[in-house]
Write a protein that holds these residues in place. Structure first.
Motif, mmCIF file in Angstrom:
data_model
loop_
_atom_site.group_PDB
_atom_site.id
_atom_site.type_symbol
_atom_site.label_atom_id
_atom_site.label_comp_id
_atom_site.label_asym_id
_atom_site.label_seq_id
_atom_site.Cartn_x
_atom_site.Cartn_y
_atom_site.Cartn_z
ATOM 1 N N ARG A 164 -35.767 -43.769 0.050
ATOM 2 C CA ARG A 164 -37.177 -43.772 0.444
ATOM 3 C C ARG A 164 -37.603 -42.423 1.002
ATOM 4 N NH1 ARG A 164 -37.422 -49.719 3.457
ATOM 5 N NH2 ARG A 164 -37.325 -50.984 1.561
ATOM 6 N N ARG A 165 -36.746 -41.812 1.789
ATOM 7 C CA ARG A 165 -37.112 -40.552 2.450
ATOM 8 C C ARG A 165 -37.260 -39.410 1.446
ATOM 9 N NH1 ARG A 165 -39.971 -37.731 5.775
ATOM 10 N NH2 ARG A 165 -38.846 -36.283 7.140
ATOM 11 N N VAL A 166 -36.340 -39.316 0.489
ATOM 12 C CA VAL A 166 -36.415 -38.232 -0.489
ATOM 13 C C VAL A 166 -37.641 -38.400 -1.380
ATOM 14 C CG1 VAL A 166 -35.281 -37.213 -2.501
ATOM 15 C CG2 VAL A 166 -33.959 -37.708 -0.444
ATOM 16 N N LYS A 167 -37.925 -39.623 -1.785
ATOM 17 C CA LYS A 167 -39.128 -39.835 -2.601
ATOM 18 C C LYS A 167 -40.381 -39.414 -1.835
ATOM 19 C CE LYS A 167 -38.393 -44.173 -3.816
ATOM 20 N NZ LYS A 167 -38.626 -45.473 -4.506
ATOM 21 N N ARG A 168 -40.391 -39.692 -0.534
ATOM 22 C CA ARG A 168 -41.548 -39.309 0.267
ATOM 23 C C ARG A 168 -41.632 -37.789 0.401
ATOM 24 N NH1 ARG A 168 -40.197 -41.694 4.791
ATOM 25 N NH2 ARG A 168 -40.744 -43.737 3.930
ATOM 26 N N LEU A 169 -40.501 -37.125 0.632
ATOM 27 C CA LEU A 169 -40.490 -35.669 0.798
ATOM 28 C C LEU A 169 -40.923 -34.955 -0.483
ATOM 29 C CD1 LEU A 169 -37.130 -35.210 2.761
ATOM 30 C CD2 LEU A 169 -39.415 -34.679 3.632
ATOM 31 N N THR A 170 -40.537 -35.493 -1.637
ATOM 32 C CA THR A 170 -40.777 -34.802 -2.908
ATOM 33 C C THR A 170 -41.937 -35.389 -3.697
ATOM 34 O OG1 THR A 170 -39.198 -36.201 -4.106
ATOM 35 C CG2 THR A 170 -38.326 -34.213 -3.052
ATOM 36 N N TRP A 184 -38.195 -27.795 5.103
ATOM 37 C CA TRP A 184 -37.154 -28.756 5.465
ATOM 38 C C TRP A 184 -35.923 -28.068 6.043
ATOM 39 C CZ3 TRP A 184 -37.367 -30.575 -0.274
ATOM 40 C CH2 TRP A 184 -38.618 -31.156 -0.536
ATOM 41 N N ASN A 185 -35.763 -26.767 5.700
ATOM 42 C CA ASN A 185 -34.575 -25.998 6.103
ATOM 43 C C ASN A 185 -33.304 -26.587 5.503
ATOM 44 O OD1 ASN A 185 -33.628 -23.683 7.401
ATOM 45 N ND2 ASN A 185 -32.985 -24.847 9.218
ATOM 46 N N ASN A 186 -33.457 -27.352 4.459
ATOM 47 C CA ASN A 186 -32.358 -27.983 3.713
ATOM 48 C C ASN A 186 -32.897 -28.407 2.353
ATOM 49 O OD1 ASN A 186 -31.326 -29.284 6.747
ATOM 50 N ND2 ASN A 186 -29.790 -28.417 5.391
ATOM 51 N N GLY A 187 -32.005 -28.861 1.506
ATOM 52 C CA GLY A 187 -32.441 -29.608 0.341
ATOM 53 C C GLY A 187 -32.964 -30.966 0.788
ATOM 54 N N ALA A 188 -33.840 -31.559 -0.017
ATOM 55 C CA ALA A 188 -34.413 -32.855 0.363
ATOM 56 C C ALA A 188 -33.323 -33.912 0.547
ATOM 57 C CB ALA A 188 -35.409 -33.310 -0.699
ATOM 58 N N PHE A 189 -32.317 -33.905 -0.326
ATOM 59 C CA PHE A 189 -31.244 -34.892 -0.271
ATOM 60 C C PHE A 189 -30.457 -34.765 1.029
ATOM 61 C CE2 PHE A 189 -26.787 -35.992 -1.798
ATOM 62 C CZ PHE A 189 -26.991 -37.362 -1.825
ATOM 63 N N THR A 190 -30.060 -33.542 1.383
ATOM 64 C CA THR A 190 -29.277 -33.348 2.602
ATOM 65 C C THR A 190 -30.099 -33.637 3.843
ATOM 66 O OG1 THR A 190 -27.906 -31.691 1.513
ATOM 67 C CG2 THR A 190 -27.908 -31.693 3.926
ATOM 68 N N LYS A 191 -31.364 -33.243 3.837
ATOM 69 C CA LYS A 191 -32.207 -33.546 4.996
ATOM 70 C C LYS A 191 -32.249 -35.048 5.253
ATOM 71 C CE LYS A 191 -36.939 -33.184 6.796
ATOM 72 N NZ LYS A 191 -36.492 -32.796 8.148
ATOM 73 N N ALA A 192 -32.429 -35.817 4.189
ATOM 74 C CA ALA A 192 -32.478 -37.270 4.349
ATOM 75 C C ALA A 192 -31.127 -37.823 4.785
ATOM 76 C CB ALA A 192 -32.922 -37.912 3.046
ATOM 77 N N ASN A 236 -29.000 -18.054 -7.817
ATOM 78 C CA ASN A 236 -28.954 -18.254 -6.373
ATOM 79 C C ASN A 236 -29.875 -19.387 -5.906
ATOM 80 O OD1 ASN A 236 -27.094 -16.270 -6.145
ATOM 81 N ND2 ASN A 236 -28.445 -14.778 -5.122
ATOM 82 N N LEU A 237 -29.386 -20.129 -4.902
ATOM 83 C CA LEU A 237 -30.146 -21.173 -4.230
ATOM 84 C C LEU A 237 -30.301 -20.801 -2.766
ATOM 85 C CD1 LEU A 237 -28.262 -24.219 -5.815
ATOM 86 C CD2 LEU A 237 -30.569 -23.437 -6.400
ATOM 87 N N ARG A 238 -31.260 -21.441 -2.121
ATOM 88 C CA ARG A 238 -31.518 -21.086 -0.722
ATOM 89 C C ARG A 238 -30.664 -21.865 0.262
ATOM 90 N NH1 ARG A 238 -37.944 -21.737 -0.652
ATOM 91 N NH2 ARG A 238 -37.384 -23.278 -2.215
ATOM 92 N N PHE A 239 -30.451 -23.139 0.017
ATOM 93 C CA PHE A 239 -29.900 -23.972 1.081
ATOM 94 C C PHE A 239 -28.618 -24.719 0.726
ATOM 95 C CE2 PHE A 239 -34.513 -23.839 2.036
ATOM 96 C CZ PHE A 239 -34.433 -23.224 3.289
ATOM 97 N N ALA A 240 -28.028 -24.507 -0.460
ATOM 98 C CA ALA A 240 -26.856 -25.299 -0.843
ATOM 99 C C ALA A 240 -25.697 -25.103 0.135
ATOM 100 C CB ALA A 240 -26.427 -24.938 -2.257
ATOM 101 N N GLU A 249 -35.384 -28.171 -2.873
ATOM 102 C CA GLU A 249 -35.164 -27.647 -1.529
ATOM 103 C C GLU A 249 -36.422 -26.906 -1.106
ATOM 104 O OE1 GLU A 249 -31.716 -25.161 -1.805
ATOM 105 O OE2 GLU A 249 -32.666 -23.722 -3.125
ATOM 106 N N ASP A 250 -36.615 -26.795 0.227
ATOM 107 C CA ASP A 250 -37.867 -26.220 0.702
ATOM 108 C C ASP A 250 -37.660 -25.607 2.082
ATOM 109 O OD1 ASP A 250 -40.685 -26.254 1.983
ATOM 110 O OD2 ASP A 250 -41.100 -26.790 -0.107
#
Length: 997
Positions: free
Chosen positions: A968-974, A932-940, A773-777, A928-929
């Motif tokens: 750039r955004r995903v690298k910054r988030l993670t 962010w309430n999303n995965g980092a990729f989707t948030k960006a 299971n995943l949280r935000f997919a 995902e976190d």
């Protein structure tokens, strides 16, 4: 001030060591040879030439290729600003061999642009001596050759009517050939080069040759100090053999001892000449070679390598080593060599080696960087094609290495600036320079002196043996101080601590930096061709080569036998050069054509640890469940396609276009099908005809600019596409789909959208196996779909979404069928996929639907080929967003996370034509976190599509700027743990993904 690594004398040294005719020439090898290929030259550009119409520019390089550039594309693809570079319309490849064989020092194009002549260190084309090759510019065929020349070919020049070809040599003077048949558009199966006249009374290299505008005279320049003028009017009159060419004027001219480049003025009254040994530029009377005037070369800090007149003859240009305030400049004398001058900044960082005037008053130039540029008649730069490789000059202390040699740090720019770090273990390239545990080479533990950029390195004051003209460039001392490495201008040499040479191996270009791992097992070298290479320290055997592209994103890593690992888009950066004998142009196959057998990151990962490729292969095969013996590359060749007509950038006014093409394939693997594509999307597929005869297909084209491609396929692989750009000039133009243009200038509200979007959005958070299971997919898919729905009535006429949160296999397959049914040529088909992707023990890829049973993965998992095949046959634009690399522990040899490199490169290949957004790179996981309430990729993605990616405030978000923002955004988030990437086929233009209110 910039430091020059190349001088004109370098070319002279090559000549001095060249063998004369009479020795048996090397037979072109039939063994495939790996070559780096970026589109731009990889080594020094020696000559350029332009056809009479100013459309076709040709360039010859030490990288053993001639490149044909369509100057009609200026302003459509490239300019002096950053962005996609102009790509060559064609690359011409003569037979080559390892070492110097195949280096091209000269090139010329017929005035009608039909034929291209090339020569240099080209012994493989003859039984003895060197060869001039003649190519058809249209389709790249080798249509003629003239061999037996006694030395390297330094300059080539066609007469204004294309009848004669002059060739000057490193020794032995000048040869003049009659070209027949001439003026046939280059479509003849063969073109003769008959030796018509010759003058052997030269005892030094001759670098200059040029015909007068009326073709009645030929001028040459030789290092014996003489400029010679010949009367050509009697040449080629009879049927006999070559006549002795006697100069009508021969004179030692003022200005210098070694005249280098010569050009007639457009009216034929004057000749400009520059010199290798001085900064002088002299203007001579063509009637007697008397001095008319000496151009003002004040402030010039080096010799000029080339001179040229403007088309109207009013301006004289000179290019070479001229530095003004640290910038390499082209000097112009508006008074035809008289009076004041102006210096024009060129944008290059090394010697300007060649100039060619354009009929519109502009000027083309080539440089040793290598760079190609064009100045307009107003002196403003209109084109700059930059080198696409890292510049390791001045980095002898800047190649850093980890203890085991598996991580390297280097500079992309001269003197080690703009640093990159590459990790073999992580399969990752980053621009993070704050990496601990990396050390520079030891250059001080032994008394070695004069090792940096000199011909006389010494140990304890005693000279170390180098070859004539060889320069020491770099040094690394072994950890035990019992031995050391010298990197030189063409070799890597290991010496013991007493100065005895233990081994020496050639390297591609100067060895600008060397280092040795702290265990003393590996030597690492940064080379002049932009590669970094690992060698086994005990015996100098090459283990790995790494090429980081200058875009700071793409890279490829390979072994000597061609196993490779790569980033998204990286597998196009190397390929196999395959000679086809003396009378045929060589073929070139990108590594991607052999992906099934040669893409082996599992082998690459074991090379450094084992220090042996065979052992790495054995271990990797064992981990896969058994050994597999790979046949030679030459046993798996795909077809070769060449479009013979129309020319690239054809003007179209009708709704149909006839494409003439040829297909060549191995005898045991004939072409089976032909696929025609427009802008990367399939138009028609039909069986391939037998044989190599020219074929014709007529297709309907859209009423807009587009790219038409033809791909042939056999049982091995699809061909590299043959492509032609079409410029629509018809009276009626259909509205351009909003999804295929980047809107600029006109407000979005004033344009009516024409295309529709069909989105299949799949996100799986809740699995039958709760451990997955995943949280935000699922939420990611829903949020992405909601963002796309806002584009209805703006970017798209209509947006239809099939939303599958926690979709089953049956539902996803049904969704793929829906896409195939609904998407038309004017639409966009899009997939968003979030959840787990896995590789089974055999290496097959699956997406895990909600109802997956891992014990029956073959039946319950969604095999990747279902997704690939759907996207490949969509008639409209195809885009996929992949977020399938979430971590997890599975049993049975199943590995979580797709190999995004392979998946992305398969989908984004020319034959698939899909734009791929991947959530991560290499072996990275997606994160995902709750915050962010999303995965980092989707948030960006959501942020970017909402407008944050509209960096130019144009009211649109395109593929290019969304990729830049998300990366750039995903690298910054993670915290740099996850780096997204995009794969877009090269012939698909940047297009809009969202409009902003």
């Amino acid at each position: 001030m910039k430091r020059f690594a190349v001088s004109l004398i370098t070319m002279l040294l090559l000549v001095c060591s060249c063998p004369l005719a009479g020795r048996a020439a090397p037979v072109p090898t039939t063994e495939p040879m790996l070559r780096v290929e970026t589109g731009m030259h990889m080594e020094m550009i020696n000559r350029i030439d332009v056809d009479k119409g100013g459309r076709w520019l040709v360039s010859a390089s030490n990288d053993k290729t001639v490149r044909v550039w369509d100057l009609a594309s200026i302003g459509k693809e490239s300019g002096g600003s950053p962005g996609p570079q102009l790509q060559p319309a064609r690359i011409l490849r003569p037979p080559i061999a390892p070492g110097k064989e195949g280096k091209l020092y000269s090139v010329a194009i017929t005035p009608d642009g039909a034929l291209v002549a090339a020569g240099g260190w080209t012994e493989a084309g003859s039984t003895t001596g060197h060869t001039v090759y003649l190519f058809s510019r249209t389709d790249g065929r080798l249509v003629g050759r003239a061999g037996g020349l006694g030395n390297v070919i330094l300059q080539l020049a066609f007469s204004p009517d294309g009848r004669f070809l002059a060739a000057t040599l490193g020794d032995g003077g000048v040869r003049i050939f009659t070209v027949s048949p001439a003026g046939d558009g280059g479509r003849a199966s063969s073109v003769g080069l008959r030796l018509t006249a010759r003058d052997v009374a030269y005892d030094r290299p001759a670098y200059g040759a040029h015909f007068s505008p009326d073709g009645n005279r030929l001028v040459t320049a030789c290092y014996d100090g003489m400029v010679r003028v010949y009367d050509t009017t009697s040449w080629g009159k009879g049927e006999g053999g070559a006549v002795a060419a006697t100069p009508m004027i021969i004179r030692k001219v003022p200005g210098g001892e070694r005249p280098f480049s010569v050009r007639f003025s457009p009216d034929g009254a004057q000749i400009a000449v520059c010199f290798d040994d001085t900064a002088a530029v002299s203007v001579l009377a063509s009637s007697d070679l008397g001095l008319v005037n000496a151009a003002d070369t004040g402030g010039a800090n080096g010799a000029f390598a080339s001179v040229a007149w403007s088309a109207d003859g009013r301006t004289l240009y000179g290019g070479g080593r001229l530095l003004v305030d640290g910038s390499v400049c082209i000097r112009s004398w508006p008074g035809g060599g008289k009076g004041a001058y102006r210096d024009r900044e060129s944008g290059v960082s090394n010697v300007i080696t060649a100039l060619a005037p354009l009929p519109d008053g502009g000027l083309a130039y080539g440089a040793a960087d290598p760079t190609i540029g064009v100045l307009g008649a107003d002196g403003v730069r209109r084109l700059l094609i930059l080198p696409e490789l890292a510049d390791f000059r001045g980095t002898s202390r800047d190649l850093l290495l980890s203890e085991d040699g598996g991580t390297i740090q280097f500079g992309y720019k001269e003197y080690g600036t703009e640093r990159g770090t590459f990790s073999l273990a992580d399969r990752s390239l980053s621009l993070d320079s704050a990496r601990s545990g990396l050390t520079p080479p030891d250059t001080s533990s032994l008394p070695i002196t004069r090792w940096k950029n000199t011909p006389e390195p010494a140990l304890s004051g005693s000279p170390l043996p180098l070859d004539q003209f060889e320069l020491s460039r770099s040094l690394a001392i072994a950890p035990d101080r019992e031995s050391f490495l010298l990197g030189t201008s063409w070799a890597l040499r290991r010496f013991d601590k007493r100065g005895g040479e233990q081994w020496s191996v050639p390297v591609p270009g100067d060895a600008w930096a060397v280092n040795i791992d702290r265990k003393g097992n590996l030597a690492v070298v940064a080379c002049g061709d932009g590669t970094i290479r690992w060698y086994r320290y005990r015996d100098g055997k090459e283990l790995l080569a790494f090429f980081p592209h200058a875009d700071r994103k793409r890279w490829i890593l390979w072994t000597a036998s061609g196993y490779y690992d790569a980033s998204l888009g990286g597998e196009e950066l190397i390929g196999w050069h395959l000679n086809r004998g003396k009378d045929a142009a060589a073929d070139f196959y990108p590594a991607s054509r052999f992906r099934e057998t040669r893409y082996r990151p599992d082998i690459i990962a074991r090379i450094v640890g084992t220090g042996d490729e065979d052992e790495a292969v054995r271990l990797a095969d064992a981990a896969r469940g058994g050994a597999r013996k790979e046949a030679a590359i030459s046993r798996f060749l795909p077809p070769v396609v060449a479009i013979t007509a129309p020319d690239d950038n054809v003007i179209a006014v009708e709704s149909t276009l006839a494409i003439h093409y040829t297909v060549r394939a191995p005898t045991d693997a004939p072409a089976t099908s032909i696929r025609v594509m427009v802008d990367g999307r399939p138009v028609t597929v039909f069986p391939a005809a037998a044989g190599e005869a020219e074929q014709t297909v007529t297709i309907a084209i859209p009423s807009r600019d587009c790219v038409v491609s033809i791909i042939a396929e056999n049982r091995h692989a699809p061909s590299v596409p043959g492509s032609v750009r079409v410029n629509w000039r018809g009276k009626e133009s259909e509205p351009v789909p909003r999804a295929v243009i980047a809107l600029k200038g006109e407000p979005a509200a004033k344009r009516q959208p024409q295309s529709r979007l069909f989105l299949l959005a799949v996100g799986v958070s809740d699995y039958r196996d709760k451990g997955l299971n995943l949280r935000f997919a699922a939420k990611d898919a829903e949020d992405f779909a909601a963002a796309q729905k806002t584009q209805a009535g703006r970017l798209y006429r209509e947006v239809q979404v099939k939303m599958l949160p926690n979709g089953t296999k049956r539902e996803i397959i049904s969704g793929l069928a829906w896409l195939k049914k609904e998407v038309t040529a004017n639409d966009v088909g899009m997939i968003f996929l979030a959840g787990h992707g896995v590789n089974d023990a055999a290496g097959f890829y699956y997406f895990l639907p909600a109802d997956t049973d891992l014990d029956e993965l073959d039946y319950t998992g969604l095999v990747f080929s279902d997704i690939r095949n759907t996207l490949s046959i969509l008639k409209g634009k195809a885009v996929i967003f992949l977020d399938t690399c979430h971590s997890g522990s599975l049993a049975g040899g199943i590995r979580t996370g797709w190999d995004m490199t392979r998946v992305g490169n398969e989908l984004g290949s020319a034959e698939r034509g899909v734009v791929v957004f991947a959530s991560s790179s290499g072996s990275q996981f997606s994160y995902e976190d709750e915050a962010w309430n999303n995965g980092a990729f989707t948030k960006a993605l959501l942020e970017g599509l909402s407008g944050k990616a509209d960096v130019n405030n144009e009211g649109v978000v395109t593929v290019a700027n969304l990729n830049l923002y998300v990366n750039r955004r995903v690298k910054r988030l993670t915290n740099n743990r996850q780096e997204p990437d995009v794969m877009k086929p090269g012939f698909i233009a940047d297009f809009t993904l969202a409009t902003i209110r």
